[in-house]
Structure formats: structure tokens, C-alpha cells
Design an enzyme around this catalytic site. Structure first.
Site, PDB file in Angstrom:
ATOM      1  CB  CYS A  26      -1.150   0.487   1.186  1.00 60.03           C
ATOM      2  SG  CYS A  26       0.361  -0.158   2.381  1.00 60.03           S
ATOM      3  NE  ARG A  45      -4.806   1.046   1.228  1.00 59.24           N
ATOM      4  CZ  ARG A  45      -4.262   2.022  -0.118  1.00 59.24           C
ATOM      5  NH1 ARG A  45      -5.593   1.924  -0.091  1.00 59.24           N
ATOM      6  NH2 ARG A  45      -3.730   2.832   0.083  1.00 59.24           N
ATOM      7  CG  ASP A  58      -5.391   5.302   2.653  1.00 54.54           C
ATOM      8  OD1 ASP A  58      -5.298   4.756   3.769  1.00 54.54           O
ATOM      9  OD2 ASP A  58      -4.246   5.804   2.122  1.00 54.54           O
TER      10      ASP A  58
END
Length: 181
Positions: free
Chosen positions: A27, A33, A145
Site C-alpha cells: 500500500c 492496508r 485507504d
């Protein structure tokens, strides 16, 4: 249709043994994440009896959070789900990662573009897929996100990643079962 994963021939150790399939979750900052995906996948691999046959790690495309623990809200959601992410520290994808890992699973298009710019050559793009590519949410183009939102965003990310990792484990098990020897 599921994306092609790592080629079986690359999984032979030079000494004749089988080397594990190596998966890197990516990420932006490696604090929300991707560390969540790493933890969820590590647990799924263990529960599936694939420890030693599948290795999991995570990294970011940015150096902004180098050395940081996962976001406190990711830690809190992980705690609620019986998963401890506290030993993880943010790191950035390196040149060596491109040769070490078989699959790079990215959170979204922006991360994918940034990651591909760091690839040592065009042939490496075949290793890159979305985090959701192997699960029932393959039509979901990104893992959102949750950084700028509240705790419910982290719960949603966990839900997506748990399904995605279950699908990935199934895919990898089938691939590993097809290996010769």
C-alpha cells in the site's frame, strides 16, 4: 477468471527442494492496508496448514512512515479480531523485493502505478495484482485507504482482506498441489 500467479518452475530451490511462494502486500505507507493484509494472510496460511510453503510480508511505496508501527486504528481492529500486528514496522519496497517475491498484491491503482515505476523491467509487471484479485471481491478495484476516516473504515478493510486472503489461500493451495514432486 483469476490472474496467473507465480510460475511453478521458479519455485525449485537450486538444491532440489521446494521454495515457498512469496507474497508481498503493498500500500502507500505500509501502516494501514498492507500490514493488515500481511497479518490476515499469515493467519490464513497458518490455519490452512501452508506455513513454510507460503511466506508473507508487506511494504509501502512511500518512505514517509519508515519504521512506524501500523496505525493505532488498524491495531485496534486487529485486536478485536484476535490478531496482533504490533511486531510489524513500515518499510518501503526495495529493488531486491522484485527478485524475492512471486506476487505483489497492491491496494489500489495509485499504489500499482507507483510500484510499477520502481520495477527493474517490464517483465516484472506480471507479478503485480490487486489485493482483491483472488477472492470473491475480485470486481472490487481497490481496498480503500482508511487513514483519513474513522474506525469503521478499518473494519471494512479487514472484511475485504479476510475474504481476499481466503481466496488467495485457495488459489495458492491449488497451485502448490499441482507442483511436481
Amino acid at each position: 477468471m483469476q490472474p496467473a500467479a507465480a510460475d511453478d518452475a521458479r519455485h525449485r530451490d537450486p538444491h532440489g527442494g521446494e521454495r515457498p511462494v512469496r507474497v508481498l502486500f503493498v500500500c502507500w505507507g505500509n501502516i494501514c492496508r498492507s500490514p493488515t493484509a500481511e497479518g490476515v494472510m499469515a493467519r490464513a496460511v497458518e490455519q490452512a496448514g501452508l506455513a513454510g510453503r507460503v511466506e508473507v510480508d508487506s511494504a509501502g511505496t512511500s518512505a514517509e512512515h519508515l519504521g512506524d508501527r501500523p496505525d493505532r486504528r488498524a491495531l485496534a481492529e486487529a485486536d478485536r479480531r484476535g490478531l496482533d500486528l504490533r511486531s510489524q514496522r513500515a518499510r518501503r519496497v526495495t529493488r531486491a523485493d522484485w527478485d524475492r517475491f512471486d506476487l505483489f498484491l497492491v491496494a489500489d491503482g495509485s499504489v500499482e502505478r507507483s510500484l510499477l515505476r520502481s520495477a527493474p523491467g517490464p517483465g516484472y509487471a506480471a507479478k503485480v495484482h490487486r489485493m482483491t484479485a483472488f477472492g470473491p471481491d475480485a470486481d472490487v478495484d481497490e481496498v480503500p485507504d482508511p487513514y483519513y476516516g474513522g474506525g469503521d473504515g478499518f473494519a471494512h478493510v479487514f472484511d475485504l482482506l479476510e475474504r481476499a486472503c481466503d481466496g488467495l489461500v485457495g488459489h495458492l493451495r491449488a497451485q502448490l498441489d499441482r507442483r511436481p514432486g
